[in-house]
Design an enzyme around this catalytic site. Structure first.
Site, PDB file in Angstrom:
ATOM      1  N   LYS A 117     -20.232  15.721  23.706  1.00 46.43           N
ATOM      2  CA  LYS A 117     -18.607  16.652  22.754  1.00 46.43           C
ATOM      3  C   LYS A 117     -18.136  17.429  23.396  1.00 46.43           C
ATOM      4  O   LYS A 117     -19.101  17.991  24.293  1.00 46.43           O
ATOM      5  CB  LYS A 117     -19.776  16.751  21.622  1.00 46.43           C
ATOM      6  CG  LYS A 117     -19.161  17.804  20.197  1.00 46.43           C
ATOM      7  CD  LYS A 117     -19.083  17.797  19.241  1.00 46.43           C
ATOM      8  CE  LYS A 117     -20.691  19.147  19.209  1.00 46.43           C
ATOM      9  NZ  LYS A 117     -19.340  20.358  19.763  1.00 46.43           N
ATOM     10  N   GLU A 119     -15.248  20.570  22.988  1.00 46.65           N
ATOM     11  CA  GLU A 119     -15.188  21.545  22.174  1.00 46.65           C
ATOM     12  C   GLU A 119     -13.319  21.661  22.686  1.00 46.65           C
ATOM     13  O   GLU A 119     -13.038  21.744  23.558  1.00 46.65           O
ATOM     14  CB  GLU A 119     -14.680  23.124  22.079  1.00 46.65           C
ATOM     15  CG  GLU A 119     -15.933  23.055  21.546  1.00 46.65           C
ATOM     16  CD  GLU A 119     -16.871  24.210  21.430  1.00 46.65           C
ATOM     17  OE1 GLU A 119     -16.189  25.530  21.019  1.00 46.65           O
ATOM     18  OE2 GLU A 119     -18.023  24.275  20.518  1.00 46.65           O
ATOM     19  N   GLU A 186     -14.509  21.192  11.965  1.00 45.13           N
ATOM     20  CA  GLU A 186     -15.787  22.773  11.778  1.00 45.13           C
ATOM     21  C   GLU A 186     -14.955  22.830  11.138  1.00 45.13           C
ATOM     22  O   GLU A 186     -13.945  23.838  11.251  1.00 45.13           O
ATOM     23  CB  GLU A 186     -16.600  22.907  12.747  1.00 45.13           C
ATOM     24  CG  GLU A 186     -17.229  23.959  12.734  1.00 45.13           C
ATOM     25  CD  GLU A 186     -18.546  24.753  13.452  1.00 45.13           C
ATOM     26  OE1 GLU A 186     -18.689  23.891  14.515  1.00 45.13           O
ATOM     27  OE2 GLU A 186     -18.975  25.779  13.094  1.00 45.13           O
TER      28      GLU A 186
HETATM   29  O1  KIV Z   1     -23.417  23.303  18.835  1.00 41.64           O
HETATM   30  C1  KIV Z   1     -23.479  23.660  17.897  1.00 41.64           C
HETATM   31  O2  KIV Z   1     -24.479  23.020  17.001  1.00 41.64           O
HETATM   32  C2  KIV Z   1     -22.365  22.657  17.778  1.00 41.64           C
HETATM   33  C3  KIV Z   1     -22.185  22.518  15.809  1.00 41.64           C
HETATM   34  C4  KIV Z   1     -22.151  24.065  15.588  1.00 41.64           C
HETATM   35  C5  KIV Z   1     -21.077  21.558  16.068  1.00 41.64           C
HETATM   36  O3  KIV Z   1     -21.306  22.200  18.735  1.00 41.64           O
END
Ligand code: KIV
Length: 283
Positions: A117, A119, A186
């Site tokens: 993942k 951002e 989020e």
């Molecule tokens: O690091 C994490 O746990 C996240 C969540 C806040 C979505 O990216």
């Protein structure tokens, strides 16, 4: 416990199509991985939130690739069947596309993750595209993106006005087109999350973004009273493990001090003849 089958991308898309809500939690070590596996959670995120929840930093920014890989490996050992997502830490993908692909590959090769993942929206579309083209499932993350919290003015709801909400809607479409297998929203208003979900062809997961997403994410430490600094509004406490552990520790201190612990069942003995021989040898 019945052995469950491995959660793979088609499992997640089937759930989305059949409107079966997808479950996702963060996780940072082996015992937590073991528990989420037993509970049958679909997606497990080794979040860079580990910087705050486990390592005690004030933000996620100091977290390194080495931290993430070490923790992702531990989680994978606990949960062989969840769809495991490694969260790309600060500066592991922002500088250039090559870094992004190389570091995404490390999660797959070194920690046996199922995907990663990162951002960001349009500004990260080339990274998402390149990672997906390298054959690595990549999840987008829009709305409040903690690695940019300084630029966003803190940990605040994102997309409250029409113009900013439009940017999130457009970013979600772009990330899907460039190859994201799923998008995490989020702290986005529920109706904005609903609009995005209604138009999406990939699973949309919400964190503090209302009930309309295809799935929900919560941070493990928020769910179980394990983060002492604050409890975000979007979190629900499903059990106060922090209180249980604290009470246990207080009882331990009391019992050691009063010599109630340890008792015979907690120590190991030695045969008399062996002990006597030992003492004789010392005389
Ligand atoms: O690091 C994490 O746990 C996240 C969540 C806040 C979505 O990216």
């Amino acid at each position: 416990m019945e052995k469950r089958s491995k959660v793979m991308l088609p499992t997640l898309f089937e759930k989305m199509q059949q409107r079966v809500p997808i479950t996702m939690v963060t996780c940072y070590d082996y015992p937590m991985g073991y528990l989420v596996e037993q509970a049958g959670v679909d997606i497990v995120l080794v979040g860079d939130s580990l910087g705050m929840t486990v390592l005690g930093y004030e933000s996620t920014l100091p977290v390194t690739m080495e931290d993430m890989i070490r923790h992702a490996q531990a989680v994978r050992r606990g949960t062989p069947n969840a769809f495991l997502v490694g969260d790309m830490p600060y500066m592991s993908y922002q500088v250039c596309v090559e870094d992004a692909v190389r570091n995404a590959g490390r999660f797959m090769a070194e920690a046996a993750c199922d995907g990663v993942k990162l951002e960001g929206g349009a500004e990260m579309a080339d990274r998402v595209h390149a990672i997906a083209r390298a054959g690595i499932p990549v999840m987008g993350h829009l709305g409040l993106t903690p690695q940019s919290s300084s630029a966003l003015g803190g940990f605040k709801v994102q997309g409250k006005d029409a113009a900013r909400a439009r940017r999130i809607v457009d970013d979600a479409r772009l990330l899907e087109r460039t190859g994201a297998f799923s998008i995490l929203l989020e702290m986005v208003p529920d109706r904005v999350a609903g609009l995005i979900t209604g138009r999406a062809g990939v699973p949309i997961i919400g964190l503090g973004s209302g009930p309309q997403a295809h799935g929900q994410l919560l941070i493990f430490h928020d769910m179980f009273g394990l983060y002492p600094r604050f409890k975000p509004k979007m979190a629900k406490v499903f059990g106060n493990a922090g209180e249980v552990i604290l009470n246990g520790l207080k009882a331990y201190v009391t019992e050691v001090q009063s010599r109630e612990f340890p008792s015979a069942e907690n120590w190991f003995g030695m045969k008399d003849d062996q002990y006597e021989e030992l003492v004789r040898g010392l005389e």
